[in-house]
Design a protein around this motif. Sequence first.
Motif, PDB file in Angstrom:
ATOM      1  N   TRP A   3      -6.559   2.992  21.334  1.00  0.00           N
ATOM      2  CA  TRP A   3      -5.682   1.868  21.347  1.00  0.00           C
ATOM      3  C   TRP A   3      -4.536   2.216  20.836  1.00  0.00           C
ATOM      4  CZ3 TRP A   3      -8.788  -1.517  23.610  1.00  0.00           C
ATOM      5  CH2 TRP A   3     -10.283  -1.554  23.094  1.00  0.00           C
ATOM      6  N   SER A   4      -3.292   1.435  21.500  1.00  0.00           N
ATOM      7  CA  SER A   4      -1.905   1.801  21.081  1.00  0.00           C
ATOM      8  C   SER A   4      -1.567   0.482  19.982  1.00  0.00           C
ATOM      9  CB  SER A   4      -1.019   1.585  22.485  1.00  0.00           C
ATOM     10  OG  SER A   4      -1.131   0.316  22.763  1.00  0.00           O
ATOM     11  N   SER A  27      -8.724   6.692  13.172  1.00  0.00           N
ATOM     12  CA  SER A  27      -9.116   5.716  14.122  1.00  0.00           C
ATOM     13  C   SER A  27      -9.003   5.825  15.459  1.00  0.00           C
ATOM     14  CB  SER A  27      -8.614   4.214  13.583  1.00  0.00           C
ATOM     15  OG  SER A  27      -7.037   4.145  13.806  1.00  0.00           O
ATOM     16  N   GLU A  28      -9.170   5.056  16.286  1.00  0.00           N
ATOM     17  CA  GLU A  28      -8.686   5.080  17.647  1.00  0.00           C
ATOM     18  C   GLU A  28      -7.266   4.504  17.998  1.00  0.00           C
ATOM     19  OE1 GLU A  28     -10.184   7.181  19.978  1.00  0.00           O
ATOM     20  OE2 GLU A  28     -11.950   7.640  18.621  1.00  0.00           O
ATOM     21  N   PHE A  29      -6.679   4.147  17.016  1.00  0.00           N
ATOM     22  CA  PHE A  29      -5.236   3.767  17.383  1.00  0.00           C
ATOM     23  C   PHE A  29      -4.169   4.617  17.124  1.00  0.00           C
ATOM     24  CE2 PHE A  29      -7.737   0.215  16.090  1.00  0.00           C
ATOM     25  CZ  PHE A  29      -7.229  -0.937  16.655  1.00  0.00           C
ATOM     26  N   ARG A  30      -3.130   4.653  18.086  1.00  0.00           N
ATOM     27  CA  ARG A  30      -2.242   5.443  18.148  1.00  0.00           C
ATOM     28  C   ARG A  30      -0.770   4.873  18.190  1.00  0.00           C
ATOM     29  NH1 ARG A  30      -6.075   7.948  17.195  1.00  0.00           N
ATOM     30  NH2 ARG A  30      -6.895   9.669  18.028  1.00  0.00           N
ATOM     31  N   VAL A  31       0.024   5.251  17.467  1.00  0.00           N
ATOM     32  CA  VAL A  31       1.194   4.637  17.334  1.00  0.00           C
ATOM     33  C   VAL A  31       2.259   4.967  18.725  1.00  0.00           C
ATOM     34  CG1 VAL A  31       3.686   4.399  16.085  1.00  0.00           C
ATOM     35  CG2 VAL A  31       1.457   4.734  14.847  1.00  0.00           C
ATOM     36  N   VAL A 121      -9.900  -5.103  13.985  1.00  0.00           N
ATOM     37  CA  VAL A 121      -9.233  -5.297  15.381  1.00  0.00           C
ATOM     38  C   VAL A 121      -9.927  -4.662  16.215  1.00  0.00           C
ATOM     39  CG1 VAL A 121      -7.015  -4.562  16.276  1.00  0.00           C
ATOM     40  CG2 VAL A 121      -6.948  -5.429  14.241  1.00  0.00           C
ATOM     41  N   ASP A 122     -10.453  -3.582  15.955  1.00  0.00           N
ATOM     42  CA  ASP A 122     -11.234  -2.698  17.336  1.00  0.00           C
ATOM     43  C   ASP A 122     -12.265  -3.705  17.832  1.00  0.00           C
ATOM     44  OD1 ASP A 122     -11.863  -0.043  18.471  1.00  0.00           O
ATOM     45  OD2 ASP A 122     -13.610  -0.605  17.293  1.00  0.00           O
ATOM     46  N   ALA A 123     -12.788  -4.291  16.853  1.00  0.00           N
ATOM     47  CA  ALA A 123     -13.953  -5.229  17.523  1.00  0.00           C
ATOM     48  C   ALA A 123     -13.541  -6.173  18.044  1.00  0.00           C
ATOM     49  CB  ALA A 123     -14.864  -5.593  16.072  1.00  0.00           C
TER      50      ALA A 123
END
Length: 260
Positions: A3-4, A27-31, A121-123
């Motif tokens: 996720w971005s 996590s799977e979040f990237r800036v 948020v991921d959910a």
Amino acid sequence: MAWSAIVVEDEAQARAYVKTLLHRSESEFRVVGEAADGKEALELIGRYRPDLVITDIMMPAMDGVELLKKAREAGYDCRFVMLTCMNEFEYARQALEFGASSYMLKLSMDLASFKQMLEKVDAELKKLGRFKRLESYLSALPEETKAATDHPEINKVIDYLNESYRENVTLATAAAYVKMDPSYLSDLFKRKTSYTLTQYVMRLRVDAARFYLTHTGDSVSGIGERVGFMNDNYFIKIFKRFTGVTPSVYRKQHAGGRPE
């Protein structure tokens, strides 16, 4: 799955802390972008269409609540998490009314609470069915071919290539997609775009690789495979042909875009 995220905070130290928490959260979040005020952030949202916006509430030019409102008015459905101080709860309440996912107290924000927020948020994103990767936010089209051509079938091919460049795309598969003779399509595509179809696909792959090299810490080999190169040596050869340097050198030259 990746996720971005965009981080919006007018205080540089606080912004850096949020980026550090994102990186340490594993996590799977990237800036993919950061901004110092809401006005700048709104431009980034339009450019990158992020999955998540982590924003301070009180900022100059445009506060976080106004940013959320304008993002929703513009049709952007990214998740919002508001950063607030103890005396800003009324603003946080307003933000929740406009669809913010949650808010976090800046003074008590730590890695554990941050991870919990990201899991929530991921959910939400998965529930929305938004299974997309960072490619969704790439401006991966070559500059010369961003504008649509005057030929509807070639435009269809371009859309097909933009969506499928990571796969085994060939002149034959593209021709079958628009029900055209491969030789005729080859000539027409070159006349309308100034690229051969293979050149166009390679440009898309290299531009996507450039994005990953500067915005993630993923291995060069993994990035090559992700954008459609199954052979490391071929990836390096094509990347150098288009950029003049190897992927590793390119990453070193543009290291400022990577997560901290």
